[in-house]
Design a protein around this motif. Structure first.
Motif, PDB file in Angstrom:
ATOM      1  N   THR A 145      48.850  74.427  92.392  1.00  0.00           N
ATOM      2  CA  THR A 145      48.199  75.679  92.517  1.00  0.00           C
ATOM      3  C   THR A 145      48.873  76.504  93.404  1.00  0.00           C
ATOM      4  O   THR A 145      49.313  76.190  94.530  1.00  0.00           O
TER       5      THR A 145
ATOM      6  N   ALA B 207      44.371  83.007  92.945  1.00  0.00           N
ATOM      7  CA  ALA B 207      44.928  81.650  92.666  1.00  0.00           C
ATOM      8  C   ALA B 207      45.347  81.627  91.169  1.00  0.00           C
ATOM      9  O   ALA B 207      44.636  81.857  90.434  1.00  0.00           O
TER      10      ALA B 207
ATOM     11  N   GLU C  73      46.430  85.759 100.901  1.00  0.00           N
ATOM     12  CA  GLU C  73      46.394  84.143 100.937  1.00  0.00           C
ATOM     13  C   GLU C  73      47.921  84.007 100.212  1.00  0.00           C
ATOM     14  O   GLU C  73      48.453  84.683  99.513  1.00  0.00           O
TER      15      GLU C  73
ATOM     16  N   ALA D 284      48.204  80.094  95.169  1.00  0.00           N
ATOM     17  CA  ALA D 284      47.561  81.193  95.615  1.00  0.00           C
ATOM     18  C   ALA D 284      48.239  82.324  96.432  1.00  0.00           C
ATOM     19  O   ALA D 284      48.816  82.271  97.370  1.00  0.00           O
TER      20      ALA D 284
ATOM     21  N   ARG E  14      45.604  81.292 104.808  1.00  0.00           N
ATOM     22  CA  ARG E  14      44.485  82.231 103.935  1.00  0.00           C
ATOM     23  C   ARG E  14      43.666  83.005 105.170  1.00  0.00           C
ATOM     24  O   ARG E  14      43.268  82.267 106.105  1.00  0.00           O
TER      25      ARG E  14
END
Length: 160
Positions: A80, A87, A67, A82, A60
């Motif tokens: 998660t 995200a 990201e 991203a 990121r």
């Protein structure tokens, strides 16, 4: 670039010993030198040994939020993904202690070959290389995570 840590395929020079997996206690990480992009596909076979928060892999930029990161957060231990500056929230999948096959790409996040997240259509290249056992946050390691990495592959479009 493709890295395969399985014993069944000898990819190392004879002066090195191939192992079944590598594991971080949460203190170690690996800078892969790979700059992820919207054309990247990253697959990883991992054993998640304990309920904990952190990043499995990713990169990121600190300011422009380019990201590409797969993380597990302690709100139900949901994964998660991203992707660019979005995200992508969980769709009901919770990780428990166990073995997982993870694939992340512009096609979404797959866990054990099941699509659990979709991502927006974007074009980008991360400004920092991918870290394993955490993620590269603008040149600094963030979100430490302990797990066993048994296999990792990266492709960028048709190049591996």
């Amino acid at each position: 670039m493709s890295v395969n840590l399985l014993k069944s395929k000898n990819i190392l020079p004879s002066e090195y010993q191939q192992v079944e997996y590598i594991q971080s206690t949460g203190e170690q990480y690996i800078d892969t030198g790979i700059y992820l992009s919207s054309n990247s596909t990253v697959t990883a076979d991992i054993y998640y040994p304990q309920m904990q928060s952190g990043a499995i892999f990713g990169a990121r930029s600190a300011y422009t939020v380019l990201e590409f990161r797969v993380s597990v957060w302690n709100t139900g231990y949901t994964p998660t993904f991203a992707f660019d500056n979005s995200a992508v929230d969980d769709k009901g999948t919770n990780l428990a202690i166990g073995q997982y096959h993870i694939e992340a790409s512009k096609n979404g996040l797959y866990i054990n070959n099941e699509l659990v997240k979709t991502v927006p259509n974007r074009t980008f290249t991360c400004e920092y290389p991918m870290f394993l056992f955490g993620y590269n946050n603008g040149g600094t390691r963030a979100a430490r995570l302990s797990y066993r990495l048994q296999r990792l592959t990266h492709t960028n479009g048709n190049i591996s």
